[in-house]
Design a protein around this motif. Structure first.
Motif, PDB file in Angstrom:
ATOM      1  N   PHE A 116     -10.308 -16.259 -26.967  1.00  0.00           N
ATOM      2  CA  PHE A 116      -9.198 -15.054 -26.497  1.00  0.00           C
ATOM      3  C   PHE A 116      -8.413 -14.629 -27.842  1.00  0.00           C
ATOM      4  O   PHE A 116      -8.041 -13.793 -28.274  1.00  0.00           O
ATOM      5  CB  PHE A 116      -9.260 -14.996 -24.950  1.00  0.00           C
ATOM      6  N   ASP A 117      -7.732 -15.590 -28.255  1.00  0.00           N
ATOM      7  CA  ASP A 117      -6.142 -15.260 -28.861  1.00  0.00           C
ATOM      8  C   ASP A 117      -5.917 -15.225 -30.437  1.00  0.00           C
ATOM      9  O   ASP A 117      -5.565 -14.138 -30.898  1.00  0.00           O
ATOM     10  CB  ASP A 117      -5.510 -17.427 -28.921  1.00  0.00           C
ATOM     11  N   LEU A 118      -7.358 -15.500 -30.771  1.00  0.00           N
ATOM     12  CA  LEU A 118      -7.123 -15.159 -32.193  1.00  0.00           C
ATOM     13  C   LEU A 118      -7.930 -13.696 -31.905  1.00  0.00           C
ATOM     14  O   LEU A 118      -7.340 -12.855 -33.235  1.00  0.00           O
ATOM     15  CB  LEU A 118      -8.731 -16.302 -32.964  1.00  0.00           C
ATOM     16  N   ILE A 119      -8.750 -13.047 -31.857  1.00  0.00           N
ATOM     17  CA  ILE A 119      -9.028 -12.272 -31.363  1.00  0.00           C
ATOM     18  C   ILE A 119      -7.756 -10.766 -31.211  1.00  0.00           C
ATOM     19  O   ILE A 119      -7.236  -9.645 -31.551  1.00  0.00           O
ATOM     20  CB  ILE A 119     -10.027 -11.819 -30.385  1.00  0.00           C
ATOM     21  N   TYR A 120      -7.434 -11.048 -29.995  1.00  0.00           N
ATOM     22  CA  TYR A 120      -6.254 -10.572 -29.177  1.00  0.00           C
ATOM     23  C   TYR A 120      -4.485 -10.025 -30.150  1.00  0.00           C
ATOM     24  O   TYR A 120      -4.241  -9.732 -31.167  1.00  0.00           O
ATOM     25  CB  TYR A 120      -5.423 -11.009 -28.413  1.00  0.00           C
ATOM     26  N   ALA A 121      -4.627 -11.735 -31.012  1.00  0.00           N
ATOM     27  CA  ALA A 121      -3.274 -11.607 -32.630  1.00  0.00           C
ATOM     28  C   ALA A 121      -4.289 -10.624 -33.234  1.00  0.00           C
ATOM     29  O   ALA A 121      -3.072  -9.883 -34.323  1.00  0.00           O
ATOM     30  CB  ALA A 121      -3.312 -12.796 -32.919  1.00  0.00           C
ATOM     31  N   ALA A 122      -5.256 -10.458 -33.767  1.00  0.00           N
ATOM     32  CA  ALA A 122      -5.727  -9.832 -34.950  1.00  0.00           C
ATOM     33  C   ALA A 122      -5.785  -8.572 -34.561  1.00  0.00           C
ATOM     34  O   ALA A 122      -5.729  -7.665 -35.550  1.00  0.00           O
ATOM     35  CB  ALA A 122      -6.382 -10.731 -35.798  1.00  0.00           C
ATOM     36  N   GLN A 123      -6.898  -7.923 -33.547  1.00  0.00           N
ATOM     37  CA  GLN A 123      -6.932  -7.052 -33.138  1.00  0.00           C
ATOM     38  C   GLN A 123      -6.862  -6.584 -32.026  1.00  0.00           C
ATOM     39  O   GLN A 123      -7.009  -5.279 -31.859  1.00  0.00           O
ATOM     40  CB  GLN A 123      -8.323  -7.132 -33.445  1.00  0.00           C
ATOM     41  N   GLY A 124      -5.939  -7.160 -31.307  1.00  0.00           N
ATOM     42  CA  GLY A 124      -5.369  -6.419 -29.839  1.00  0.00           C
ATOM     43  C   GLY A 124      -6.256  -6.331 -29.357  1.00  0.00           C
ATOM     44  O   GLY A 124      -7.308  -6.626 -29.097  1.00  0.00           O
ATOM     45  N   ALA A 125      -5.760  -5.902 -27.944  1.00  0.00           N
ATOM     46  CA  ALA A 125      -6.342  -6.003 -26.658  1.00  0.00           C
ATOM     47  C   ALA A 125      -7.724  -5.174 -26.650  1.00  0.00           C
ATOM     48  O   ALA A 125      -8.438  -5.477 -25.927  1.00  0.00           O
ATOM     49  CB  ALA A 125      -5.319  -5.790 -25.335  1.00  0.00           C
ATOM     50  N   LEU A 126      -7.240  -4.013 -27.283  1.00  0.00           N
ATOM     51  CA  LEU A 126      -8.784  -2.993 -27.445  1.00  0.00           C
ATOM     52  C   LEU A 126      -9.982  -3.908 -28.514  1.00  0.00           C
ATOM     53  O   LEU A 126     -10.965  -3.249 -27.690  1.00  0.00           O
ATOM     54  CB  LEU A 126      -8.541  -2.108 -28.142  1.00  0.00           C
ATOM     55  N   ALA A 127      -9.553  -4.483 -29.183  1.00  0.00           N
ATOM     56  CA  ALA A 127     -10.469  -5.471 -29.842  1.00  0.00           C
ATOM     57  C   ALA A 127     -11.200  -4.680 -30.533  1.00  0.00           C
ATOM     58  O   ALA A 127     -12.548  -4.729 -30.376  1.00  0.00           O
ATOM     59  CB  ALA A 127     -11.565  -6.148 -29.068  1.00  0.00           C
ATOM     60  N   GLY A 128     -10.386  -3.827 -31.172  1.00  0.00           N
ATOM     61  CA  GLY A 128     -10.852  -2.781 -32.366  1.00  0.00           C
ATOM     62  C   GLY A 128     -11.584  -3.197 -33.685  1.00  0.00           C
ATOM     63  O   GLY A 128     -12.062  -4.370 -33.832  1.00  0.00           O
ATOM     64  N   PRO A 129     -12.509  -2.307 -33.941  1.00  0.00           N
ATOM     65  CA  PRO A 129     -12.371  -0.839 -34.389  1.00  0.00           C
ATOM     66  C   PRO A 129     -13.308  -0.563 -33.153  1.00  0.00           C
ATOM     67  O   PRO A 129     -14.410  -0.983 -33.245  1.00  0.00           O
ATOM     68  CB  PRO A 129     -13.354  -0.787 -35.460  1.00  0.00           C
ATOM     69  N   ASP A 130     -13.174   0.335 -32.357  1.00  0.00           N
ATOM     70  CA  ASP A 130     -14.119   0.963 -31.126  1.00  0.00           C
ATOM     71  C   ASP A 130     -14.516  -0.298 -30.964  1.00  0.00           C
ATOM     72  O   ASP A 130     -15.774  -0.161 -30.442  1.00  0.00           O
ATOM     73  CB  ASP A 130     -14.778   1.703 -31.994  1.00  0.00           C
ATOM     74  N   PHE A 131     -14.065  -1.503 -30.640  1.00  0.00           N
ATOM     75  CA  PHE A 131     -14.620  -2.252 -28.928  1.00  0.00           C
ATOM     76  C   PHE A 131     -15.562  -3.010 -29.726  1.00  0.00           C
ATOM     77  O   PHE A 131     -16.251  -3.891 -29.714  1.00  0.00           O
ATOM     78  CB  PHE A 131     -14.751  -2.256 -27.876  1.00  0.00           C
TER      79      PHE A 131
END
Length: 311
Positions: A239-254
């Motif tokens: 969870f942590d790396l994705i959230y830190a780099a791309q935010g909760a929306l996990a972009g672009p376009d999920f």
């Protein structure tokens, strides 16, 4: 019979074992077991007019049957599998290769190399995610300049900003951060191989890469299996790396959305989306089921074959 003494000793309770295990068991129960069962319980309820109502498996039917929910879930699950496969195909083989090289007694400064490779594993996810986002930025990042210096600037692209490359880029960043863990585990396994076995191989003319392939690799298969299942569990809890780099929306376009970020958005809410603890608990329960199935397949399938191979 007369004159025969029959002595029956009841099994002694080893209280010192209970005393030493009790604190760990209590802490583990408080922070792991109870929250797990409470999550499973919460997934069976829903909020109806401000009241918590038991709905059974209705949340799971919504998760897998509703097109909006199921599309997000299967997208996150597929991304999780891709995230895991990259670690298995890149991180673990590189870790094994590094361990084999660093275990060579003739290699100088091997301690320095081990420390340098292992240091990223102790860094915070936030630091790693933010630093690599700066490095790969097409505006102020250093990656374009470094590629330009070696004549490969044409290969640069905004990898974190493209749907087809964002998740793979994040997985490779994670590989860079955690390759030191399989390296150290395999390194320890290689050092535990008795010298007599290697000397016997040398007497038969098995040296160099052939010695690693025919002697060392079969002996460290259990360690490789343990690393594989640890990689599986860690990546499906990511969870942590994705959230830190791309935010909760996990972009672009999920495109970099995984089960961890999907769970976070659902449970706690994000921006204009309200949190739904019950659906979030259903997602968490599905994550637990996926991890449990993967671990069971390893324990009752792969590990059994490894033991038969060793025998």
């Amino acid at each position: 019979m007369p004159g025969t003494a029959v002595s029956s000793h009841a099994p002694r309770i080893r209280w010192h074992i209970v005393v030493f295990l009790a604190p760990a068991v209590l802490v583990y129960t408080a922070v792991m077991i109870l929250p797990l069962f409470d999550t499973l319980r919460l997934a069976l309820y829903d909020e109806v007019e401000g009241q918590r109502v038991f709905v059974g498996l209705e949340n799971f039917r919504t998760l897998f049957g509703d097109p909006n929910w199921s599309r997000q879930f299967w997208n996150a699950l597929a991304n999780n599998f891709w995230f895991f496969l990259i670690h298995m195909a890149v991180q673990n083989p590189i870790g094994i290769a590094l361990a084999a090289i660093l275990s060579n007694p003739r290699l100088r400064f091997s301690g320095f190399y081990r420390s340098a490779i292992f240091i990223p594993t102790i860094l915070s996810f936030v630091i790693v995610g933010f630093a690599w986002k700066l490095i790969l930025s097409p505006i102020w990042g250093i990656a374009p300049g470094m590629l330009d210096a070696i004549g490969l600037k044409s290969l640069f692209a905004p990898w974190l900003g493209r749907e087809e490359t964002a998740l793979t880029t994040l997985a490779l960043i994670s590989v860079w951060q955690f390759v030191g863990i399989p390296m150290m585990l395999i390194y320890a396994a290689l050092l535990s191989i008795p010298d007599e076995i290697l000397e016997a191989g040398e007497c038969d003319g098995v040296t160099g890469f052939s010695a690693f392939w025919k002697i060392k690799l079969p002996l460290i298969l259990p360690s490789i299996g343990i690393i594989s299942i640890l990689t599986f569990v860690a990546n499906f809890n990511a969870f942590d790396l994705i959230y830190a780099a791309q935010g909760a929306l996990a972009g672009p376009d999920f495109s970099s959305d995984i089960l961890g970020t999907f769970l976070y958005r659902t449970f706690f809410g994000f921006q204009l989306q309200l949190g739904d603890p019950h659906m979030g608990s259903a997602i968490a329960s599905a994550m637990f089921a996926v991890i449990l199935i993967g671990v069971c397949l390893y324990l009752f399938g792969i590990q059994t074959r490894i033991r038969r191979y060793q025998l």
